[in-house]
Write an enzyme that holds these catalytic residues in place. Structure first.
Site, PDB file in Angstrom:
ATOM      1  N   GLY A   1       0.765  -1.241   0.000  1.00 54.41           N
ATOM      2  CA  GLY A   1       0.000   0.000   0.000  1.00 54.41           C
ATOM      3  C   GLY A   1       0.796   1.290   0.000  1.00 54.41           C
TER       4      GLY A   1
ATOM      5  N   GLU B   1       6.990   3.202   9.447  1.00 49.98           N
ATOM      6  CA  GLU B   1       6.815   3.041  10.899  1.00 49.98           C
ATOM      7  C   GLU B   1       6.720   4.394  11.607  1.00 49.98           C
ATOM      8  OE1 GLU B   1       6.588  -0.220  11.179  1.00 49.98           O
ATOM      9  OE2 GLU B   1       7.671  -0.676   9.338  1.00 49.98           O
TER      10      GLU B   1
END
Lengths: 738, 328
Positions: free
Chosen positions: A470, A705
């Site tokens: 994604g 992250e």
């Protein structure tokens, strides 16, 4: 002319955007293979014990049913026979040997797999399977079992750590010690997990998988069934989100392969949303304690950080919960403790910002608490304790612009209108609060291989077995190739998600662009060089280092007539195509010389309704110090997505177990609250956008992250600023504020 | 899910007959709740009688009141000009419920008949007296954060999940029903029931009875109304507590009031005593606080929902303040 948006740093739209919005992208569950049949799992209804009897008769006799797979009739799995389920493939194997024996390790564990000619018939038949159990007393509650925490045996970096004096915070002039609790969170990507498996012969398997690494899945299946790797084909071109849940092969995937063997037909399994909570991992419930102490002027003297982490009883899971504490601030005395607590529940799996997102909630809340204890602006406190180099390993940063990010974010959110006194500002009948927090994650790069192939028509084919769950990997890769080769993006195709492509690492730890992007960069560079060498006298002896690569041509900058297209080079050399395959990795020496980290800073403004305790995030600013931003558009989306995840972490998400039964009570989308659009404010994304000189050829650092790390504490800190209430147990639901 | 027969009815009579005849037949309207329950194995009808095409989707003036067909969609009612003008509380409550997609599919009759969202009711592996009478209540000593604080019984502490119904009970609506024995009307306040010894019964409908309409009488509550829904996220979440508040004001004096709460009981919880305490009072936070205090008489919290004992009165005061224009 180069199209700037197609180059590194551009804002090119996703290469697969049209496919994705028109239904042209094929996800694993959408593959149509001849003779396909459907699998549905039967979950255990006890939490711990053994299956005494399992009655499959009714299900077997139900219409359309081909087989009911249980531990009694499942084909043998070579690795399970050898007790290697969790030892194979660096812990990415199935771990739990489902359908191998009668043991039940957690509630909802698959105990049977019904295969039928339609999904509906399989679903109904699954409801007819009944089991009797020999039940044992179970433990699912982390808080009640903290004393059972073990030092991790599989991860050296999480052994007890000490620098300087132990628990030095206790003797500091200003100190505090608090506990911070994060509940279990579940990844819940839109696409459900599952697999489509087919045997192409007695020793050949093809699967369509939802995976963050086709090579990883291939390796695990090969190891599990003890087959040569090349006998296992894995297809996973499109993945509808994963957030970490597909970084391993789950037991139900192996079970589906077994079922396909049993019925000798391809079997598709798509698990239910309820099962997404019970059998496919989660961010572990974590109890943390932080002690922090400083001088009255704000110099931090010591910090201690303890973490107890929810685990399964059949394998060990670890994540870097206490890592950030060791290096984010210049602190002379640091000690950390990490314990895994085995419980009767499915194993956790990395979830976006694994470890650090959890740890940052504790660390960045504690820093904020300290700032109030010192009556000091929390940014000022952070600047005062900024580490000029990595204090953990005593290494220079490869790059660290976190101070720039503090300034940019403060300007954008309007930090100057924040009051340092909590509960002192109202707007439209709401308490107003501002908060911020820092996040960090290692800027990793793993070995990767890419193939770059110049075709006779001047189009470029780039290949590597990467995943794109994604973030826009495919798009970034095309830009890197376009930049190096000087070819319009429309003439470049990037193939990924197939196990027969050149080696690529898993898509995890924010490392895909750094790893695969570098391999593509290096492969293209070498291909370009070869094409120059083959260009004969067309470039009229122009110096190689001055050559210009644009519009699919190599040209001399001085003499524009000295130019040749890539297609022409091939034609003149009678080559149908020219191909380079290249492995690329960071030199080990480089890794030892620098501390390489990405950094993020999140700023938020919240409103809290005094009567009902409802929190609204009114504005958020997400900043990334992530080196060169390869695609500003997809990177911006990624930062926004992470911020939304952080809103969920801070305010809404909590998977709840009734410990009497060891069962989840809210494992569905109505009761487990993922933020909705109405919960999400305007999010401004800002990039420091300064190249890191050491990480990789592009100078990028990972983004996936850090997009979420620090968002939750920024909100918790803002809520405190607004209300004077410090919520140390997420999520911050209305009941905790009234 | 279990295989079932699907029959589309064209008349109320044939639909009612079909359900009466078959012990496990059920009406299907929007299906937004029933289909979920079937997927989870909570409800396993052999036959579904689709009533969604019956001609009961009109919203029409009836005398000085309004008649809302049972098949009218939630979004249709919420957006209706007449409703917005005369009974804005209903529109506010409807728009606070579910999500836009669900409101486009769910009907008024179906909304009234939706089952509780108690997790123990939905999980067939756990005890629930509502799903399986006599099996026990998982929630009473379990995770009961969403559960009732009023009118519970030892057998069930579940709450009714609708927002629409909270406004309808406050507005003195009436339910029109057609059944095998003919037509009858049920005051809205008597439509849903408390769990008592029979938590499996959510309402007072008899087998085969079909809701054809809801009527609302003329109402002076066109201006000073508010529906406050406190929830864990901004949309698509059930109420922790909700309050429907309506005031009829004469200057600063409260001529009459309507108050009801959601998320606190097995049925829409009308606050008659609190309403009475407001009549004749001047609009003030003190009067609202007094009403909230009255409203909370008899409330009882459990392990995880005790916060409602504070959230509920806070919400009553807040809703009244907004209705009265004391607060934006």
């Amino acid at each position: 002319m180069k199209n700037k948006d197609e180059m590194i740093g551009g804002r090119m739209s996703r290469v697969d955007a049209v496919l994705k919005v028109t239904g042209g992208a094929t996800y694993f569950a959408e593959y149509e293979v001849p003779n396909l049949v459907y699998g549905v799992l039967v979950p255990s209804t006890i939490t711990k014990g053994r299956i005494k009897n399992i009655d499959t008769k009714k299900a077997e006799n139900a219409p359309g049913v081909l087989a009911v797979l249980t531990h009694l009739n499942a084909p043998k799995v070579p690795a399970y026979e050898a007790k290697e389920a969790s030892k194979t493939s660096s812990g990415r194997g199935p771990g739990l040997m489902a359908f191998h024996n009668a043991d039940v390790h957690f509630n909802g564990q698959p105990i049977a797999l019904v295969v039928a000619d339609t999904f509906e018939r399989a679903t109904y038949a699954a409801s007819l399977v009944k089991a009797d159990y020999q039940e044992e007393k179970h433990q699912t509650e982390l808080k009640a079992n903290l004393a059972k925490g073990n030092v991790p045996s599989t991860n050296k970096s999480l052994q007890d750590y000490q620098r300087g004096e132990k628990d030095a915070y206790k003797t500091a002039p200003v100190n505090l010690e608090e506990e911070y609790v994060l509940p279990t969170e579940v990844h819940n990507p839109m696409e459900l997990h599952g697999i489509l498996a087919q045997w192409d012969g007695p020793d050949r398997i093809t699967v369509y998988a939802k995976t963050q690494g086709v090579k990883m899945t291939q390796q695990v299946i090969a190891d599990t069934f003890k087959l040569p790797k090349e006998n296992v084909q894995v297809h996973s071109q499109f993945v509808g989100g994963a957030f970490g849940m597909s970084l391993r092969v789950w037991p139900h995937e192996i079970a589906t392969i077994l079922a396909a063997k049993k019925v000798n037909r391809p079997v598709k399994l798509v698990i239910t949303r309820n099962e997404m909570f019970t059998i496919a991992g989660y961010r572990p419930h974590t109890h943390q304690k932080v002690g922090i102490g400083a001088t009255k002027e704000g110099k931090i003297l010591g910090i201690s950080h303890w973490a107890h982490v929810q685990n399964s009883n059949y394998e060990e899971f670890t994540e870097a919960t206490v890592a950030m504490t060791k290096f984010m601030y210049q602190i002379p005395n640091v000690n950390t403790t990490y314990r895994v607590v085995p419980l009767d529940i499915c194993s956790p799996v990395p979830m976006r910002g694994p470890g650090e997102a959890t740890g940052a909630f504790a660390l960045e809340s504690a820093i904020d608490e300290l700032s109030y204890a010192l009556n000091m602006d929390p940014i000022e406190l952070r600047l005062l304790n900024y580490p000029e180099k990595d204090p953990e390993r005593d290494l220079p940063w490869s790059s660290n612009y976190v101070r720039d990010a503090y300034q940019m974010g403060a300007d954008k959110i309007g930090w100057s209108s924040r009051s340092n006194t909590p509960k002192s500002k109202m707007e439209d009948g709401m308490w107003v609060g501002y908060g911020m927090a820092t996040g960090t994650f290692g800027a990793h790069r793993r070995p990767a291989t890419a193939r770059a192939c110049m075709n006779g028509d001047g189009t470029l084919l780039v290949q590597s077995a990467a995943s794109d769950i994604g973030p826009g990997t495919g798009t970034a890769i095309v830009q890197i190739a376009a930049e190096v080769m000087g070819i319009p993006a429309a003439k470049i195709r990037f193939d990924l998600g197939e196990s027969n492509l050149p080696d690529a690492p898993i898509q995890g730890g924010s490392a895909t662009v750094a790893s695969v992007g570098s391999a593509v960069h290096d492969a293209c560079l070498e291909l370009r060089q070869k094409l120059v060498e083959l260009s004969g006298n067309a470039l009229k002896n122009a110096k190689v280092e001055t050559l210009v690569y644009e519009d699919g041509k190599i040209s001399s900058p001085k003499d524009r007539s000295a130019s040749i297209s890539y297609a022409e080079v091939l034609k003149r050399n009678n080559l149908p195509k020219l191909e380079v395959t290249k492995e690329s990795k960071l030199e080990e020496e480089q890794q030892k010389k620098f501390a390489m980290y990405s950094f993020s800073v999140h700023f938020v403004k919240v409103h809290v309704h005094p009567a009902t305790g409802v929190v609204k995030v009114k504005h958020a600013v997400a900043l990334a110090d992530a080196g060169t931003i390869v695609n500003r558009k997809t990177a911006s989306s990624q930062m926004m997505g992470g911020a939304v995840g952080g809103i969920g972490m801070a305010l809404t998400e909590e998977a709840i177990i009734d410990h009497r039964f060891g069962r989840y009570v809210n494992n569905n989308f109505a009761d487990y609250h993922v933020p909705v659009n109405a919960d999400v404010p305007d999010i401004d994304v800002l990039f420091v956008d300064k190249k890191d000189p050491y990480t990789n050829p592009m100078g990028s650092k990972g983004l996936g992250e850090i997009a979420i790390i620090g968002m939750a504490p920024a909100i918790a800190n803002a809520v405190y600023n607004a209300t004077g209430k410090r919520v140390r147990e997420l999520p911050i639901t209305p009941d905790k504020l009234i | 899910m279990k295989a079932f027969q699907y029959v589309r009815s064209t008349t109320a009579k044939s639909a009612i007959e079909a359900v009466v005849k078959d012990p496990s037949a059920m009406f299907l309207a929007g299906g937004t709740n029933l289909v979920d329950l079937m997927k989870r194995g909570v409800t396993e009808p052999d036959k579904l009688i689709d009533i969604s095409r019956l001609p009961y989707n009109k919203i029409e003036k009836e005398g000085s009141g309004v008649r809302i067909g049972a098949m009218a969609l939630n979004s249709q009612v919420a957006d209706d000009k007449l409703i917005q003008e005369k009974w804005p509380l209903l529109s506010l409550a409807l728009n606070a419920g579910a999500s836009a997609q669900l409101r486009n599919k769910a009907t008024v009759g179906g909304n009234m008949l939706q089952r509780t969202r108690c997790g123990y009711f939905y999980d067939t592996a756990m005890d629930c007296n509502k799903r399986e009478p006599g099996s026990g209540c998982g929630a009473k000593e379990g995770y009961n954060r969403m559960h009732a604080i009023f009118g519970t019984s030892e057998h069930c502490i579940a709450v009714h999940p609708s927002d629409m119904c909270i406004a309808l009970v406050a507005l003195d609506a009436t339910v029109r029903v057609q059944g095998p024995k003919g037509e009858r009307t049920i005051p809205f306040a008597d439509f849903h029931r408390l769990p008592g010894d029979h938590p499996e019964k959510d309402n007072t409908l008899e087998k085969g009875e079909l809701i054809t309409a809801v009527t609302i009488p003329d109402s002076p509550y066109t201006k000073n109304v508010h529906y406050l829904k406190v929830r864990d996220r901004s949309s698509y979440a059930f109420a922790l507590v909700s309050v429907a508040a309506a005031l009829e004001l004469d200057g600063k004096t409260i001529k009459s009031a309507r108050l009801a709460m959601g998320g606190v009981a097995h049925k829409p919880w009308r606050l008659l005593e609190a309403e009475k305490s407001l009549v004749g009072q001047s609009v003030s936070e003190a009067a609202f606080q007094k009403a909230a205090e009255v409203a909370m008489t008899g409330a009882k919290g459990y392990e995880y929902n005790a916060f409602k004992l504070k959230l509920a009165p806070n919400s009553i005061v807040e809703a009244l303040k907004i209705a009265a224009g004391l607060t934006a």
